[in-house]
Scaffold this motif. Sequence first.
Motif, PDB file in Angstrom:
ATOM      1  N   GLN A 393       0.803  -1.216   0.000  1.00  0.00           N
ATOM      2  CA  GLN A 393       0.000   0.000   0.000  1.00  0.00           C
ATOM      3  C   GLN A 393       0.840   1.272   0.000  1.00  0.00           C
ATOM      4  O   GLN A 393       0.476   2.266  -0.634  1.00  0.00           O
ATOM      5  CB  GLN A 393      -0.937  -0.005   1.214  1.00  0.00           C
ATOM      6  CG  GLN A 393      -1.927   1.141   1.230  1.00  0.00           C
ATOM      7  CD  GLN A 393      -2.904   1.039   2.393  1.00  0.00           C
ATOM      8  OE1 GLN A 393      -2.840   0.102   3.175  1.00  0.00           O
ATOM      9  NE2 GLN A 393      -3.819   1.981   2.486  1.00  0.00           N
ATOM     10  N   ASP A 394       1.988   1.236   0.698  1.00  0.00           N
ATOM     11  CA  ASP A 394       2.791   2.449   0.806  1.00  0.00           C
ATOM     12  C   ASP A 394       4.000   2.436  -0.116  1.00  0.00           C
ATOM     13  O   ASP A 394       4.921   3.229   0.050  1.00  0.00           O
ATOM     14  CB  ASP A 394       3.249   2.651   2.246  1.00  0.00           C
ATOM     15  CG  ASP A 394       4.137   1.514   2.745  1.00  0.00           C
ATOM     16  OD1 ASP A 394       4.147   0.444   2.093  1.00  0.00           O
ATOM     17  OD2 ASP A 394       4.813   1.684   3.775  1.00  0.00           O
ATOM     18  N   SER A 395       4.020   1.562  -1.098  1.00  0.00           N
ATOM     19  CA  SER A 395       5.174   1.463  -1.993  1.00  0.00           C
ATOM     20  C   SER A 395       5.431   2.778  -2.723  1.00  0.00           C
ATOM     21  O   SER A 395       6.555   3.297  -2.721  1.00  0.00           O
ATOM     22  CB  SER A 395       4.968   0.337  -3.009  1.00  0.00           C
ATOM     23  OG  SER A 395       5.945   0.381  -4.021  1.00  0.00           O
ATOM     24  N   CYS A 396       4.424   3.335  -3.343  1.00  0.00           N
ATOM     25  CA  CYS A 396       4.613   4.560  -4.117  1.00  0.00           C
ATOM     26  C   CYS A 396       4.993   5.725  -3.201  1.00  0.00           C
ATOM     27  O   CYS A 396       5.846   6.543  -3.551  1.00  0.00           O
ATOM     28  CB  CYS A 396       3.350   4.886  -4.903  1.00  0.00           C
ATOM     29  SG  CYS A 396       3.572   6.168  -6.157  1.00  0.00           S
ATOM     30  N   GLN A 397       4.372   5.781  -2.040  1.00  0.00           N
ATOM     31  CA  GLN A 397       4.693   6.853  -1.099  1.00  0.00           C
ATOM     32  C   GLN A 397       6.143   6.777  -0.648  1.00  0.00           C
ATOM     33  O   GLN A 397       6.854   7.796  -0.606  1.00  0.00           O
ATOM     34  CB  GLN A 397       3.768   6.771   0.114  1.00  0.00           C
ATOM     35  CG  GLN A 397       3.957   7.886   1.119  1.00  0.00           C
ATOM     36  CD  GLN A 397       3.052   7.735   2.325  1.00  0.00           C
ATOM     37  OE1 GLN A 397       3.242   6.839   3.136  1.00  0.00           O
ATOM     38  NE2 GLN A 397       2.039   8.581   2.407  1.00  0.00           N
ATOM     39  N   VAL A 427       3.888  16.673 -12.175  1.00  0.00           N
ATOM     40  CA  VAL A 427       3.170  16.061 -11.054  1.00  0.00           C
ATOM     41  C   VAL A 427       2.658  17.132 -10.095  1.00  0.00           C
ATOM     42  O   VAL A 427       1.510  17.076  -9.629  1.00  0.00           O
ATOM     43  CB  VAL A 427       4.079  15.067 -10.309  1.00  0.00           C
ATOM     44  CG1 VAL A 427       3.375  14.525  -9.061  1.00  0.00           C
ATOM     45  CG2 VAL A 427       4.475  13.915 -11.227  1.00  0.00           C
ATOM     46  N   SER A 428       3.501  18.109  -9.788  1.00  0.00           N
ATOM     47  CA  SER A 428       3.130  19.112  -8.776  1.00  0.00           C
ATOM     48  C   SER A 428       2.088  20.103  -9.285  1.00  0.00           C
ATOM     49  O   SER A 428       1.372  20.702  -8.482  1.00  0.00           O
ATOM     50  CB  SER A 428       4.380  19.866  -8.301  1.00  0.00           C
ATOM     51  OG  SER A 428       4.946  20.612  -9.362  1.00  0.00           O
ATOM     52  N   ARG A 429       1.995  20.302 -10.612  1.00  0.00           N
ATOM     53  CA  ARG A 429       1.112  21.324 -11.147  1.00  0.00           C
ATOM     54  C   ARG A 429      -0.145  20.781 -11.812  1.00  0.00           C
ATOM     55  O   ARG A 429      -0.997  21.567 -12.233  1.00  0.00           O
ATOM     56  CB  ARG A 429       1.885  22.175 -12.165  1.00  0.00           C
ATOM     57  CG  ARG A 429       3.072  22.914 -11.562  1.00  0.00           C
ATOM     58  CD  ARG A 429       3.877  23.643 -12.623  1.00  0.00           C
ATOM     59  NE  ARG A 429       5.068  24.270 -12.054  1.00  0.00           N
ATOM     60  CZ  ARG A 429       5.964  24.940 -12.767  1.00  0.00           C
ATOM     61  NH1 ARG A 429       5.802  25.065 -14.100  1.00  0.00           N
ATOM     62  NH2 ARG A 429       7.014  25.478 -12.189  1.00  0.00           N
ATOM     63  N   PRO A 434      -1.953  12.744  -7.163  1.00  0.00           N
ATOM     64  CA  PRO A 434      -1.415  12.609  -5.800  1.00  0.00           C
ATOM     65  C   PRO A 434       0.051  13.018  -5.761  1.00  0.00           C
ATOM     66  O   PRO A 434       0.704  13.173  -6.795  1.00  0.00           O
ATOM     67  CB  PRO A 434      -1.577  11.109  -5.514  1.00  0.00           C
ATOM     68  CG  PRO A 434      -1.544  10.460  -6.863  1.00  0.00           C
ATOM     69  CD  PRO A 434      -2.186  11.434  -7.817  1.00  0.00           C
ATOM     70  N   PHE A 435       0.567  13.205  -4.556  1.00  0.00           N
ATOM     71  CA  PHE A 435       1.981  13.506  -4.306  1.00  0.00           C
ATOM     72  C   PHE A 435       2.412  14.849  -4.898  1.00  0.00           C
ATOM     73  O   PHE A 435       3.593  15.033  -5.238  1.00  0.00           O
ATOM     74  CB  PHE A 435       2.880  12.383  -4.852  1.00  0.00           C
ATOM     75  CG  PHE A 435       2.523  11.023  -4.338  1.00  0.00           C
ATOM     76  CD1 PHE A 435       2.708  10.695  -3.007  1.00  0.00           C
ATOM     77  CD2 PHE A 435       1.977  10.068  -5.182  1.00  0.00           C
ATOM     78  CE1 PHE A 435       2.378   9.434  -2.524  1.00  0.00           C
ATOM     79  CE2 PHE A 435       1.632   8.813  -4.723  1.00  0.00           C
ATOM     80  CZ  PHE A 435       1.828   8.498  -3.389  1.00  0.00           C
TER      81      PHE A 435
END
Length: 797
Positions: A393-397, A427-429, A434-435
């Motif tokens: 579940q937390d792999s990408c994080q 990703v940020s914009r 997510p993230f």
Amino acid sequence: MKALFAQNQLDTQRPLVTESVKRAVVSTARDTWEVYFSRIFPATGSVGTGVQLLAVSHVGIKLLRMVKGGQEAGGQLRVLRAYSFADILFVTMPSQNMLEFNLASEKVILFSARAHQVKTLVDDFILELKKDSDYVVAVRNFLPEDPALLAFHKGDIIHLQPLEPPRVGYSAGCVVRRKVVYLEELRRRGPDFGWRFGTIHGRVGRFPSELVQPAAAPDFLQLPTEPGRGRAAAVAAAVASAAAAQEVGRRREGPPVRARSADHGEDALALPPYTMLEFAQKYFRDPQRRPQDGLRLKSKEPRESRTLEDMLCFTKTPLQESLIELSDSSLSKMATDMFLAVMRFMGDAPLKGQSDLDVLCNLLKLCGDHEVMRDECYCQVVKQITDNTSSKQDSCQRGWRLLYIVTAYHSCSEVLHPHLTRFLQDVSRTPGLPFQGIAKACEQNLQKTLCFGGRLELPSSIELRAMLAGRSSKRQLFLLPGGLERHLKIKTCTVALDVVEEICAEMALTRPEAFNEYVIFVVTNRGQHVCPLSRRAYILDVASEMEQVDGGYMLWFRRVLWDQPLKFENELYVTMHYNQVLPDYLKGLFSSVPASRPSEQLLQQVSKLASLQHRAKDHFYLPSVREVQEYIPAQLYRTTAGSTWLNLVSQHRQQTQALSPHQARAQFLGLLSALPMFGSSFFFIQSCSNIAVPAPCILAINHNGLNFLSTETHELMVKFPLKEIQSTRTQRPTANSSYPYVEIALGDVAAQRTLQLQLEQVRAGEVLDGRGLSLSPAGTGTVSCGGRARGEPAQCP
């Protein structure tokens, strides 16, 4: 080494039989054991670097530090940074114990008592490597308009080629004094008549010999001779070293190299600029090609379906070769080990007895030791966080947090930088993705690392746990003069300059000229050792290093230069400066002490300053004689009766009572700034080599130069303007001398004289930027530079 011993069935009972096996063992040890075949010298760098030792080997130099080992009682050596001889242009000794390594893109300054031996050894290695080298390094920019000439920048590595005639059957030459002189004849007499012929990034051309100097053959760059292998050369240059990355990264002055596969011909459609997919198309391995050594990918997909997009997306199976095409098979094996570490940190592979910290430190150390692998590491992490379909579940994080850490420690090449930046920005914009927050933080870390070089100290288990829990900052205490405290939020990549700018902003200072006048000092040993931090020093690195030395360390903020005019509007600004200059005023350092009774003007000035000090404490009542004594320099107070001073101070009471404490401090600073030695840094001189300077005395350094004052009356005895100062050198205490000293070269080159000062009170450096004067850290003791307020543990530079 273990594999080699097992392969040849070697152990302590079985002697080496053949010379080839002996050579293989020695060669493996030389290439894999980092410092075994090195001469190690004691050395130190600037504060925050942690350098303790310098290793010199046949490969280059390594900056080392002794750390506590798991089993070894004496600890083990950690390589902080390594430089090959291909990176080193030359090494100089500006002073007896100082080494300056001039690299293609930076300078490394170290201090060692065996500096001369280090320089001799390094010079011998470089001279030997240059003998048979076909490479030169540019010492100046050369940007001609003629396309037939080879353009390059300072620090570029150029591969020399034979200077061939322009066409088959023709000869190259020129007319000299009505006579044809052929180049073939000139080559027998000199180095190509002042011109060389070389190649860089697939571009060839002539260039002046005077703009280059011989260089060791780069151990990172293998330029191909076959046109079909152009991509491998571009990749090697792109990811191998900072110098090569700068070459390829200058917006690709030559034609761009495109990757080709079985399905993609020369007319493949161009991708959007600076995407990771475009980078993969240029520099990744051919997705349709079989892995090296006949290995097959353990993929459930048909072999024909593997595309560049697949190579940039999450996979559950370990890589069997590097993503970027690397010509060296050992680097490809290193890349597969790196990818397994990425999977373990993200939870997609078992840790096998290791902790998260062990895996992370090994990964960071691998990137630090092998700069060629940094782009590969970034591409692997980006791959695993793209379209992540892990069952964890937390792999990408955890993958994003790994990217956050890597961007804080190691920069990517200039070739990958625009592609990686665009990936993070997308990703940020992009709304809804997510993230977004951590992607922005990664971009900021990357820019900081490119600017300041990256963190040096590996994260502690506490810092790693905090980052994995999503906490990327901590509160750090900074002490201002007078005991003022500021708890600032320190992020992973916060440097000393950030702290200076933040505190200056709170004091309403926004111009870079103002920032240059303030410094962060690290204080250890209960205030007995104070050293200035480089503006590039990472605060968390300093904190980590100091916690191992002295858990009670402190960080001070002080003003060291006084070129900018005082401002009186901001309350913190006024209070901070008031607290810093007050102690030196009370010592009487800002003006001389009269031999007889002070003049009426001086009495009025001193009594008003005393009244302002009383009001600055927010007192309305008439001070007592004891309090008045505390407000006046001792040398002046003794010249007049205490009752007289009290009467003089009371005369200013009505005027000062109308002021607020802030206004009283501002007026105090305004009056003090008119004194002759205001804005000086003061040092106590034990002895001086110049008979014109009576010692002991006090040295006041300010924008006017070096001012030597009497210890009794503080009168100016001798003065040397700053324009006469050519250079300075500091020396720490030795076995024969318990005091540090400073050597100052005065005059011009034709008539230069040396002034040697023995300092009783030196424990921190004072840098007067733009004035040509520098007093570097030189031992322990006390220093007064701008003063301190009561209650502080020691005087501060």
